[in-house]
Design an enzyme around this catalytic site. Structure first.
Site, PDB file in Angstrom:
ATOM      1  N   ARG A  61       0.798  -1.216   0.000  1.00  0.00           N
ATOM      2  CA  ARG A  61       0.000   0.000   0.000  1.00  0.00           C
ATOM      3  C   ARG A  61       0.839   1.278   0.000  1.00  0.00           C
ATOM      4  O   ARG A  61       0.466   2.274  -0.576  1.00  0.00           O
ATOM      5  CB  ARG A  61      -0.910  -0.013   1.221  1.00  0.00           C
ATOM      6  CG  ARG A  61      -2.220   0.660   0.929  1.00  0.00           C
ATOM      7  CD  ARG A  61      -3.236   0.418   1.983  1.00  0.00           C
ATOM      8  NE  ARG A  61      -2.647   0.075   3.262  1.00  0.00           N
ATOM      9  CZ  ARG A  61      -3.325  -0.512   4.238  1.00  0.00           C
ATOM     10  NH1 ARG A  61      -4.569  -0.830   4.061  1.00  0.00           N
ATOM     11  NH2 ARG A  61      -2.751  -0.776   5.389  1.00  0.00           N
ATOM     12  N   LYS A 170       1.659 -19.142   6.989  1.00  0.00           N
ATOM     13  CA  LYS A 170       0.804 -19.522   8.095  1.00  0.00           C
ATOM     14  C   LYS A 170       0.415 -18.281   8.890  1.00  0.00           C
ATOM     15  O   LYS A 170       1.097 -17.270   8.758  1.00  0.00           O
ATOM     16  CB  LYS A 170       1.501 -20.550   8.988  1.00  0.00           C
ATOM     17  CG  LYS A 170       2.681 -19.970   9.776  1.00  0.00           C
ATOM     18  CD  LYS A 170       2.954 -20.786  10.987  1.00  0.00           C
ATOM     19  CE  LYS A 170       2.820 -19.945  12.207  1.00  0.00           C
ATOM     20  NZ  LYS A 170       3.980 -19.712  13.003  1.00  0.00           N
ATOM     21  N   HIS A 200       7.641 -23.109   7.504  1.00  0.00           N
ATOM     22  CA  HIS A 200       9.068 -22.930   7.191  1.00  0.00           C
ATOM     23  C   HIS A 200       9.940 -24.002   7.844  1.00  0.00           C
ATOM     24  O   HIS A 200      11.073 -24.212   7.438  1.00  0.00           O
ATOM     25  CB  HIS A 200       9.545 -21.512   7.529  1.00  0.00           C
ATOM     26  CG  HIS A 200       9.840 -21.307   8.977  1.00  0.00           C
ATOM     27  ND1 HIS A 200       8.875 -21.038   9.901  1.00  0.00           N
ATOM     28  CD2 HIS A 200      11.009 -21.328   9.668  1.00  0.00           C
ATOM     29  CE1 HIS A 200       9.422 -20.907  11.090  1.00  0.00           C
ATOM     30  NE2 HIS A 200      10.729 -21.072  10.981  1.00  0.00           N
ATOM     31  N   LYS A 204      13.854 -26.479   6.612  1.00  0.00           N
ATOM     32  CA  LYS A 204      15.118 -26.623   7.360  1.00  0.00           C
ATOM     33  C   LYS A 204      15.816 -27.922   6.955  1.00  0.00           C
ATOM     34  O   LYS A 204      15.168 -28.972   6.857  1.00  0.00           O
ATOM     35  CB  LYS A 204      14.841 -26.631   8.871  1.00  0.00           C
ATOM     36  CG  LYS A 204      14.356 -25.282   9.416  1.00  0.00           C
ATOM     37  CD  LYS A 204      14.204 -25.326  10.916  1.00  0.00           C
ATOM     38  CE  LYS A 204      13.472 -24.096  11.443  1.00  0.00           C
ATOM     39  NZ  LYS A 204      14.295 -22.911  11.572  1.00  0.00           N
ATOM     40  N   GLU A 238      12.265 -21.503  22.992  1.00  0.00           N
ATOM     41  CA  GLU A 238      12.797 -20.206  22.561  1.00  0.00           C
ATOM     42  C   GLU A 238      13.087 -19.358  23.787  1.00  0.00           C
ATOM     43  O   GLU A 238      12.284 -19.314  24.722  1.00  0.00           O
ATOM     44  CB  GLU A 238      11.784 -19.483  21.674  1.00  0.00           C
ATOM     45  CG  GLU A 238      11.515 -20.228  20.391  1.00  0.00           C
ATOM     46  CD  GLU A 238      10.562 -19.470  19.482  1.00  0.00           C
ATOM     47  OE1 GLU A 238      11.039 -18.852  18.516  1.00  0.00           O
ATOM     48  OE2 GLU A 238       9.348 -19.478  19.745  1.00  0.00           O
ATOM     49  N   ASP A 257       0.643 -21.117  17.170  1.00  0.00           N
ATOM     50  CA  ASP A 257       1.854 -20.553  16.576  1.00  0.00           C
ATOM     51  C   ASP A 257       2.870 -21.640  16.220  1.00  0.00           C
ATOM     52  O   ASP A 257       3.528 -21.560  15.197  1.00  0.00           O
ATOM     53  CB  ASP A 257       2.468 -19.556  17.571  1.00  0.00           C
ATOM     54  CG  ASP A 257       3.611 -18.768  16.973  1.00  0.00           C
ATOM     55  OD1 ASP A 257       3.475 -18.332  15.806  1.00  0.00           O
ATOM     56  OD2 ASP A 257       4.644 -18.586  17.652  1.00  0.00           O
ATOM     57  N   HIS A 262       4.555 -26.447  13.187  1.00  0.00           N
ATOM     58  CA  HIS A 262       5.924 -26.973  13.210  1.00  0.00           C
ATOM     59  C   HIS A 262       6.032 -28.300  13.981  1.00  0.00           C
ATOM     60  O   HIS A 262       6.622 -29.262  13.511  1.00  0.00           O
ATOM     61  CB  HIS A 262       6.882 -25.955  13.839  1.00  0.00           C
ATOM     62  CG  HIS A 262       6.796 -24.577  13.237  1.00  0.00           C
ATOM     63  ND1 HIS A 262       6.445 -24.359  11.930  1.00  0.00           N
ATOM     64  CD2 HIS A 262       7.010 -23.347  13.767  1.00  0.00           C
ATOM     65  CE1 HIS A 262       6.458 -23.050  11.681  1.00  0.00           C
ATOM     66  NE2 HIS A 262       6.788 -22.415  12.789  1.00  0.00           N
ATOM     67  N   LYS A 359       7.902 -19.840  24.959  1.00  0.00           N
ATOM     68  CA  LYS A 359       8.727 -18.624  24.845  1.00  0.00           C
ATOM     69  C   LYS A 359       9.351 -18.368  26.215  1.00  0.00           C
ATOM     70  O   LYS A 359       8.790 -18.746  27.241  1.00  0.00           O
ATOM     71  CB  LYS A 359       7.855 -17.430  24.482  1.00  0.00           C
ATOM     72  CG  LYS A 359       7.090 -17.591  23.179  1.00  0.00           C
ATOM     73  CD  LYS A 359       7.840 -17.021  22.000  1.00  0.00           C
ATOM     74  CE  LYS A 359       7.014 -17.051  20.737  1.00  0.00           C
ATOM     75  NZ  LYS A 359       7.838 -17.143  19.525  1.00  0.00           N
TER      76      LYS A 359
END
Ligand code: BG6
Length: 512
Positions: A61, A170, A200, A204, A238, A257, A262, A359
């Protein structure tokens, strides 16, 4: 062994050849474009497998010229490319293929402008072979596809010359029902085989290696089942918090998520049956079969088969999840999720598969640990009891990629002391530091039309079917104090109880 004695087998003979095309990126001003897509496309342009010519059109945009977009991307490449600032001559060659098209996804006029830009070439292949990469909100996927179709840019395969494909990021829907609806709206304009759904993780190297590891090594197959495997743990941990992504994360949580995509993809590759061939459909058939064999918990079983958590402030002064920007102060969203799944088939019946992701855990690492059954309670086990560890194979997906086999060995010396020792394959030691970015492989495959590393419609729907009951149960119950965990710890007490209920313990990834 001398290097020249090492047998290597190339499986690229049947590889589809990538053809010249135009890649149109929707969401060209976004983070994904600057961080992942452009670095990947730039590295691919230096690669012999990449076709020439390829045009890249950014659609977004914000008003800007192609020159301004190129300058932004050059700067971003310096920051995000694993190779640092690009070589000026190589960048000039690459930049000449970049064009910017300003437009609003919801406005028909923008697509006319895009069409004019795409038609502005004498090379038919660049006009007709079109890859639309939708790095935009999933709520806009159907509208973008519909308007591309109306503008005569997107057709079902066979209805127009050349090829057109759509790549979507995703999350694909937010539950099984919305995924079904999204699939139905997109397949009004394209066939399923033209739709490339990204996870993704499948790009890997180490995740791709799961199939090679399992099916090119005869010694593992006989032990890869309930006869020898005690349980399996798959973890994506993570150390970072959600940071600036609070708005997105409030809608997703750890379950949507990471677990739905994954973790379930890694589970499918670890546990599926051998495919009948290496063809994309054969591999995806087996993954779907596996996902459909996962026992879906009834609502009253969720509490005993899943655990969730949310991070509190860390000792380092980092904020609690509820203090992160764009997060509700009473948010009920999980930043940690753990599941115990059972696969109801002959190979895996009764073997727990533990999946977890969080996380603000102590370490960033993804790994799979196949824990084998203990030895019978005689000889060493009779004396050592629980101190004699069982064998395990760990596939370290990242970082410090590698595979480790844990066996027991005698500690040298006059006493008889046994302890685990490791036999290790390290990517770094074997192949050097180079591991290409997941997006490089995925973009190359999408341009070549090979769907092996993308998620098929039935896979997405089966994966949502596994996590939906858990999400529904969690959304009905507010988080309790027992489900909170200190940032920098390995998760809430509830998660430890989940594994302890079957006499197991989490085996945490170690820094390496
Ligand atoms: C993404 C998630 O899909 O994967 C992120 O949205 C997560 O929350 C990321 O951080 C992890 O990917 P990687 O490749 O860094 O392990």
């Amino acid at each position: 062994m001398e290097l020249d004695e090492i047998l290597a087998c190339r499986l690229d003979a049947a590889r589809k050849k990538a053809e010249p095309c135009t890649i149109v990126i929707f969401g060209a001003s976004g983070d994904l474009t600057a961080r992942k897509l452009i670095p990947a496309l730039y590295h691919l342009s230096l690669n012999e497998l990449w076709p020439a010519p390829v045009r890249i059109v950014g659609f977004a945009r914000r008003p800007k010229t192609s020159e301004a977009w190129r300058a932004e991307l050059q700067e971003a490449l310096g920051r995000f490319s694993r190779r640092g600032a690009p070589d000026p001559a190589a960048w000039e060659r690459f930049a000449a293929s970049l064009f910017y098209c300003q437009g609003d996804i919801a406005e028909a006029a923008a697509y006319e402008e895009l069409r004019r830009l795409l038609d502005d070439t004498d090379d038919l292949r660049l006009k007709q072979n079109l890859l639309f990469y939708l790095a935009i909100s999933p709520s806009q996927f159907a509208e973008a596809a519909g308007r591309l179709h109306e503008a005569g840019l997107l057709h079902k395969e066979g209805e127009a010359p050349g090829w057109q494909r759509v790549v979507v990021e995703k999350p694909f829907g937010h539950d099984a029902e919305s995924a079904r609806q999204l699939n139905a709206s997109l397949t009004r304009f394209v066939h399923e085989r033209q739709l490339f759904r990204i996870d993704h993780y499948l790009g890997k190297e180490t995740v791709q290696n799961i199939l090679l590891f399992r099916f090119s090594n005869a010694i593992f197959e006989p032990i890869w089942s309930r006869q020898c495997v005690d349980h399996v743990q798959i973890v994506v941990s993570e150390s970072l918090g959600v940071g600036a992504r609070g708005g997105y994360y409030e809608e997703s949580g750890a379950l949507r998520d990471i677990v739905q995509n994954h973790l379930l993809q890694v589970l499918a590759l670890m546990a599926m049956e051998p495919p009948v061939s290496l063809d994309a459909e054969a591999i995806r058939d087996e993954k779907v079969k596996l996902l459909r064999s996962v026992r879906i918990p009834f609502p009253d079983q969720v509490a005993s088969s899943a655990a969730r958590g949310q991070y509190l402030a860390g000792p380092d002064g980092a904020p609690a999840y509820r203090q992160e920007p764009k997060v509700r102060p009473d948010s009920n969203v999980e930043t940690y999720a753990a599941l115990r799944l059972f696969i109801d088939n002959w190979r895996w019946s009764g073997v727990p598969f533990y999946l977890r992701s969080g996380k603000r855990l102590p370490l960033t690492a993804s790994e799979v640990r196949v824990q084998f059954r203990p030895t019978p309670n005689v000889l060493f086990a009779a004396q050592c009891g629980a101190n004699l560890d069982a064998n395990a194979i760990t596939l370290r997906l990242q970082p410090n990629e590698g595979i480790t086999l844990r066996i027991n060995g005698k500690v040298p010396g006059a006493s008889t002391e046994i302890r685990p020792v490791r036999m290790q394959f390290s990517y770094q030691a074997e192949f050097g530091a180079y591991t290409p970015e997941a997006y490089e492989r995925l973009l190359l495959e999408a341009v070549s039309g090979d769907a092996t590393l993308f998620i098929r419609r039935d896979e997405v729907e089966a994966s949502w079917g596994i996590v939906d009951p858990v999400r529904q149960a969690w959304s009905r119950q507010p988080l309790t104090a027992d489900e909170m965990y200190a940032a920098g710890s390995w998760g809430p007490p509830a998660a430890a109880r989940l594994v302890a209920a079957r006499g197991h313990a989490w085996r945490n990834p170690q820094p390496q």
